[in-house]
Write an enzyme that holds these catalytic residues in place. Structure first.
Site, PDB file in Angstrom:
ATOM      1  N   ARG A  68       0.847  -1.189   0.000  1.00  0.00           N
ATOM      2  CA  ARG A  68       0.000   0.000   0.000  1.00  0.00           C
ATOM      3  C   ARG A  68       0.887   1.245   0.000  1.00  0.00           C
ATOM      4  O   ARG A  68       2.046   1.197   0.407  1.00  0.00           O
ATOM      5  CB  ARG A  68      -0.905   0.017   1.234  1.00  0.00           C
ATOM      6  CG  ARG A  68      -1.808  -1.198   1.361  1.00  0.00           C
ATOM      7  CD  ARG A  68      -2.580  -1.138   2.677  1.00  0.00           C
ATOM      8  NE  ARG A  68      -3.481  -2.267   2.839  1.00  0.00           N
ATOM      9  CZ  ARG A  68      -3.184  -3.398   3.495  1.00  0.00           C
ATOM     10  NH1 ARG A  68      -1.978  -3.531   4.050  1.00  0.00           N
ATOM     11  NH2 ARG A  68      -4.052  -4.373   3.599  1.00  0.00           N
ATOM     12  N   LYS A  94      -1.794  -2.344   8.049  1.00  0.00           N
ATOM     13  CA  LYS A  94      -2.851  -1.754   8.871  1.00  0.00           C
ATOM     14  C   LYS A  94      -2.827  -2.353  10.268  1.00  0.00           C
ATOM     15  O   LYS A  94      -2.615  -3.547  10.439  1.00  0.00           O
ATOM     16  CB  LYS A  94      -4.212  -2.005   8.214  1.00  0.00           C
ATOM     17  CG  LYS A  94      -4.404  -1.258   6.898  1.00  0.00           C
ATOM     18  CD  LYS A  94      -5.769  -1.534   6.304  1.00  0.00           C
ATOM     19  CE  LYS A  94      -5.976  -0.749   5.021  1.00  0.00           C
ATOM     20  NZ  LYS A  94      -7.307  -1.003   4.410  1.00  0.00           N
ATOM     21  N   HIS A 151      -2.409   2.167  -5.699  1.00  0.00           N
ATOM     22  CA  HIS A 151      -3.125   0.916  -5.460  1.00  0.00           C
ATOM     23  C   HIS A 151      -3.271   0.093  -6.741  1.00  0.00           C
ATOM     24  O   HIS A 151      -3.454  -1.126  -6.675  1.00  0.00           O
ATOM     25  CB  HIS A 151      -4.498   1.208  -4.856  1.00  0.00           C
ATOM     26  CG  HIS A 151      -4.851   0.267  -3.737  1.00  0.00           C
ATOM     27  ND1 HIS A 151      -4.227   0.282  -2.513  1.00  0.00           N
ATOM     28  CD2 HIS A 151      -5.757  -0.744  -3.681  1.00  0.00           C
ATOM     29  CE1 HIS A 151      -4.742  -0.663  -1.748  1.00  0.00           C
ATOM     30  NE2 HIS A 151      -5.666  -1.312  -2.433  1.00  0.00           N
ATOM     31  N   ARG A 179      -0.692  -2.459  -6.747  1.00  0.00           N
ATOM     32  CA  ARG A 179      -1.023  -3.538  -5.803  1.00  0.00           C
ATOM     33  C   ARG A 179      -2.002  -4.528  -6.449  1.00  0.00           C
ATOM     34  O   ARG A 179      -1.822  -5.748  -6.345  1.00  0.00           O
ATOM     35  CB  ARG A 179      -1.621  -2.918  -4.536  1.00  0.00           C
ATOM     36  CG  ARG A 179      -1.967  -3.909  -3.429  1.00  0.00           C
ATOM     37  CD  ARG A 179      -2.305  -3.109  -2.176  1.00  0.00           C
ATOM     38  NE  ARG A 179      -3.010  -3.878  -1.167  1.00  0.00           N
ATOM     39  CZ  ARG A 179      -2.416  -4.628  -0.240  1.00  0.00           C
ATOM     40  NH1 ARG A 179      -1.103  -4.734  -0.232  1.00  0.00           N
ATOM     41  NH2 ARG A 179      -3.132  -5.266   0.663  1.00  0.00           N
ATOM     42  N   HIS A 223      -3.749  -9.176   3.894  1.00  0.00           N
ATOM     43  CA  HIS A 223      -5.187  -9.170   4.129  1.00  0.00           C
ATOM     44  C   HIS A 223      -5.516 -10.022   5.348  1.00  0.00           C
ATOM     45  O   HIS A 223      -5.080 -11.167   5.441  1.00  0.00           O
ATOM     46  CB  HIS A 223      -5.942  -9.730   2.916  1.00  0.00           C
ATOM     47  CG  HIS A 223      -5.945  -8.807   1.738  1.00  0.00           C
ATOM     48  ND1 HIS A 223      -6.197  -9.236   0.455  1.00  0.00           N
ATOM     49  CD2 HIS A 223      -5.747  -7.466   1.652  1.00  0.00           C
ATOM     50  CE1 HIS A 223      -6.145  -8.206  -0.373  1.00  0.00           C
ATOM     51  NE2 HIS A 223      -5.868  -7.132   0.332  1.00  0.00           N
ATOM     52  N   TYR A 251      -8.948 -12.475  -6.538  1.00  0.00           N
ATOM     53  CA  TYR A 251      -7.806 -13.079  -7.222  1.00  0.00           C
ATOM     54  C   TYR A 251      -7.777 -14.587  -6.950  1.00  0.00           C
ATOM     55  O   TYR A 251      -6.809 -15.121  -6.412  1.00  0.00           O
ATOM     56  CB  TYR A 251      -6.499 -12.470  -6.724  1.00  0.00           C
ATOM     57  CG  TYR A 251      -6.509 -10.972  -6.577  1.00  0.00           C
ATOM     58  CD1 TYR A 251      -6.562 -10.139  -7.690  1.00  0.00           C
ATOM     59  CD2 TYR A 251      -6.482 -10.379  -5.318  1.00  0.00           C
ATOM     60  CE1 TYR A 251      -6.572  -8.769  -7.551  1.00  0.00           C
ATOM     61  CE2 TYR A 251      -6.485  -9.007  -5.175  1.00  0.00           C
ATOM     62  CZ  TYR A 251      -6.533  -8.208  -6.297  1.00  0.00           C
ATOM     63  OH  TYR A 251      -6.544  -6.850  -6.152  1.00  0.00           O
TER      64      TYR A 251
END
Length: 275
Positions: free
Chosen positions: A132, A156, A220, A223, A246, A255
């Site tokens: 990111r 995150k 992004h 990414r 994630h 994906y």
């Protein structure tokens, strides 16, 4: 109702929850708007769930509704001690959009169209690690594990993950280091400060335009392209989830594929790009 009476307590609560400064700033801004709207109410507790539901539905976009919901949820949990306040307030669904994906030929053109080494490295790192924009901004040279050829990335919630480094990417990073001598962060702004998100966006847009790529290209986009190109080479959904950081496989399911390879032996899409 005056937000100033709650602002510092709210900020401190968000900070103790390990939220990033940008998120704290955004949530505090949301709460100012919320308090302005309900300024005639005596206390936050006096605002009903039905009033909140109606308020959220009147906001400009689903994205802003979700952002405000997050701000309110944290406020009522940490500051007002009403954890169930939003229990029956619906969360705006995210619009399902097909992500823009660049071909490897387009990415190669963008990289080759970028002459400035720092700008080139920004694009290479975004694509070769699928990180990111904020993860790139926070990245430090000390996070490189040269012995095992991994890069530590903080995502995150300060969650850490390891991503394999290709030898030639490490060589470009070291070439960049010798030229720019950054003090702490991989990509530094003026006086060693963190690089600006806006500057990264401008660099990408200029490079894409110069390369003749007509798609809307953002940080992004690299990414999305990284994940899609891994998928094209048979990398499993679980491994892509780990590489992208994630927390839920549902986020990665755009994906979808099946495969199984050890992480440090994984194909990296940057291998097919001329640098």
């Amino acid at each position: 109702m005056d937000f100033r009476n709650y602002k510092e307590k709210y900020r401190a609560a968000l900070k103790s929850a390990n939220m990033k400064e940008n998120t704290i700033k955004t949530y505090c801004g949301c709460m100012q708007m919320y308090f302005q709207h309900f300024k005639k109410e005596a206390e936050p507790k006096a605002v009903s769930a039905e009033q909140i539901k109606f308020y959220l539905s009147g906001l400009s976009s689903p994205a802003y509704q979700r952002q405000m919901y997050g701000a309110l949820k944290n406020f009522y949990i940490y500051v007002i001690n009403q954890p169930k306040k939003l229990q029956y307030v619906p969360f705006a669904k995210r619009e399902e959009k097909v992500p823009i994906v660049l071909s490897q030929q387009e990415i190669e053109r963008i990289i080759l169209a970028t002459n400035n080494l720092k700008h080139k490295l920004i694009i290479i790192l975004l694509y070769s690690f699928g990180i990111r924009r904020q993860e790139l901004i926070d990245m430090q040279f000390s996070w490189i594990d040269r012995q095992n050829m991994f890069l530590k990335v903080k995502g995150k919630g300060n969650k850490e993950r390891l991503i394999p480094i290709q030898e030639r990417i490490l060589n470009i990073m070291e070439q960049y280091y010798k030229q720019y001598r950054p003090n702490q962060y991989m990509i530094e702004g003026a006086k060693g400060a963190k690089y600006s998100p806006t500057s990264i966006s401008k660099i990408i847009k200029r490079a894409a335009a110069k390369a003749g790529v007509r798609k809307e290209v953002t940080a992004h986009t690299f990414r999305h392209s990284y994940a899609t190109h891994l998928l094209d080479h048979g990398i499993s959904l679980r491994e892509i989830q780990v590489l992208l950081g994630h927390s839920s496989s549902k986020t990665t399911e755009r994906y979808t594929t099946v495969s199984s390879v050890h992480l440090n032996q994984l194909y990296s899409p940057i291998q097919s790009i001329n640098l």
